[in-house]
Scaffold this active site. Structure first.
Site, PDB file in Angstrom:
ATOM      1  N   TYR A  21      55.894  70.715 105.672  1.00 43.86           N
ATOM      2  CA  TYR A  21      56.028  69.262 105.518  1.00 43.86           C
ATOM      3  C   TYR A  21      57.514  68.876 105.547  1.00 43.86           C
ATOM      4  O   TYR A  21      57.922  67.996 106.313  1.00 43.86           O
ATOM      5  CB  TYR A  21      55.372  68.822 104.204  1.00 43.86           C
ATOM      6  CG  TYR A  21      55.391  67.334 103.990  1.00 43.86           C
ATOM      7  CD1 TYR A  21      54.573  66.492 104.733  1.00 43.86           C
ATOM      8  CD2 TYR A  21      56.249  66.747 103.041  1.00 43.86           C
ATOM      9  CE1 TYR A  21      54.598  65.116 104.535  1.00 43.86           C
ATOM     10  CE2 TYR A  21      56.269  65.383 102.836  1.00 43.86           C
ATOM     11  CZ  TYR A  21      55.439  64.570 103.583  1.00 43.86           C
ATOM     12  OH  TYR A  21      55.459  63.215 103.399  1.00 43.86           O
ATOM     13  N   ARG A  55      45.513  65.122  96.851  1.00 43.12           N
ATOM     14  CA  ARG A  55      46.431  66.210  96.490  1.00 43.12           C
ATOM     15  C   ARG A  55      46.397  66.451  94.983  1.00 43.12           C
ATOM     16  O   ARG A  55      46.410  67.596  94.535  1.00 43.12           O
ATOM     17  CB  ARG A  55      47.864  65.880  96.943  1.00 43.12           C
ATOM     18  CG  ARG A  55      48.079  65.972  98.431  1.00 43.12           C
ATOM     19  CD  ARG A  55      49.550  65.969  98.804  1.00 43.12           C
ATOM     20  NE  ARG A  55      50.224  64.692  98.626  1.00 43.12           N
ATOM     21  CZ  ARG A  55      50.109  63.655  99.449  1.00 43.12           C
ATOM     22  NH1 ARG A  55      49.306  63.733 100.502  1.00 43.12           N
ATOM     23  NH2 ARG A  55      50.762  62.527  99.229  1.00 43.12           N
ATOM     24  N   PRO A  75      45.415  57.233  99.147  1.00 43.36           N
ATOM     25  CA  PRO A  75      44.233  58.100  99.084  1.00 43.36           C
ATOM     26  C   PRO A  75      44.599  59.577  99.226  1.00 43.36           C
ATOM     27  O   PRO A  75      44.050  60.428  98.530  1.00 43.36           O
ATOM     28  CB  PRO A  75      43.391  57.634 100.277  1.00 43.36           C
ATOM     29  CG  PRO A  75      43.834  56.240 100.525  1.00 43.36           C
ATOM     30  CD  PRO A  75      45.276  56.178 100.154  1.00 43.36           C
TER      31      PRO A  75
END
Ligand SMILES: NC(=O)c1ccc[n+]([C@@H]2O[C@H](COP(=O)([O-])OP(=O)(O)OC[C@H]3O[C@@H](n4cnc5c(N)ncnc54)[C@H](O)[C@@H]3O)[C@@H](O)[C@H]2O)c1
Length: 266
Positions: A167, A208, A203
């Site tokens: 990421y 997570r 959301p």
């Protein structure tokens, strides 16, 4: 009353606005990706409220219903599909504003990230913005310019976070791409900036947090990342996207702008 009118005229003049042009995106067109939820949805809504003719897109058709009910034009778009992106660019023509918002958070270190996971994240987080910009930039240039806003993150070249290996790498790449596009087209009316948020209510954040097990403890850990002691709202990020999309930021390009409750400052 006369005093009040004079005061309003003074404020408008200060903001370079005229009465008939009060909306910040009046007469502009805007395309938003990943507008079915979270930051993309809040931004599509805010752009429309400020007068833009918005096309809100997402891979998930059902997620766009709420915006369609509010009168916003919606369209299914998978940003990982070259063909779909190119067809939409041909169909819509020049956009004044392109907000590349789609992205995915992979959880894990380099050893948790096999090539498939690596490629998936790069394809969605980096290549989709490349693909969208390649498809829409020629018509934007022909029309004399526009504003491209890319979604990066605080977790990028700015700071690291545990278990955000691919990421962080992808979001750093988004900043590099943003700066290159800004440099190449700065004299042709194109501005390109990146938004770098910390933790934002959405959301996918909820997913997570749930995936980590004990909800309250996990949520507290996400909250604790921001020295302000809270999670950001999608509307706060949308406000920055609105600024970068509008002519108010006409002198701003090539920037990676942090909006992070003080995270990167400590
Ligand atoms: N939420 C955060 O804490 C946070 C922080 C920093 C950066 N960001 C970035 O902001 C962006 C939006 O995140 P969010 O959390 O607001 O929303 P989200 O992740 O909750 O929702 C994203 C939307 O993207 C759509 N989507 C998924 N794959 C797609 C594809 N291939 N094509 C088109 N749409 C697709 C989903 O259907 C969904 O509606 C992402 O790029 C994310 O990395 C989020």
């Amino acid at each position: 009353m006369a005093d009040e009118n004079a005061r309003i005229q003074k404020i408008l003049a200060m903001k370079n606005l005229e009465l008939e042009n009060l909306l910040r995106l009046e007469s502009k067109t805007a395309l938003v990706t990943a507008a079915g939820a979270g930051i993309g949805q809040a931004t599509a809504r805010m752009f429309a409220a400020e007068g833009a003719k918005v096309v809100a897109t997402d891979i998930n058709e059902a997620s766009l219903e709420i915006l369609a009910e509010e009168g916003i034009t919606t369209c299914v778009l998978d940003v990982t599909s070259n063909e779909a992106v190119e067809n939409l660019a041909l169909e819509l023509g020049a956009q004044d504003i392109l907000f590349n918002c789609a992205g995915f958070v992979h959880h894990g270190t380099i050893l948790d990230c096999d090539e498939e996971a690596f490629d998936f994240s790069y394809n969605l987080n980096v290549k989709a913005a490349y693909r969208m910009t390649r498809a829409f930039l020629p018509s934007m240039l022909e029309a004399g310019g526009g504003s491209i806003v890319n979604m990066s993150s605080a977790v990028s070249s700015i700071i690291a976070a545990p278990n955000r290996f691919v990421y962080g790498a992808t979001k750093a790449a988004v900043i590099g791409m943003t700066k290159s596009i800004a440099a190449d087209y700065v004299t042709q009316g194109i501005r390109c900036n990146a938004i770098c948020p910390a933790t934002v209510e959405s959301p996918s954040l909820q997913e997570r947090i749930r995936a980590m097990g004990d909800y309250e403890t996990s949520r507290a850990a996400f909250v604790a990342r921001q020295p302000m002691g809270r999670i950001g709202t999608a509307e706060e990020i949308a406000s920055l996207a609105l600024y970068l999309a509008s002519d108010e930021s006409g002198f701003v390009t090539g920037q990676a702008i942090s909006i992070d409750g003080g995270w990167a400052n400590v």
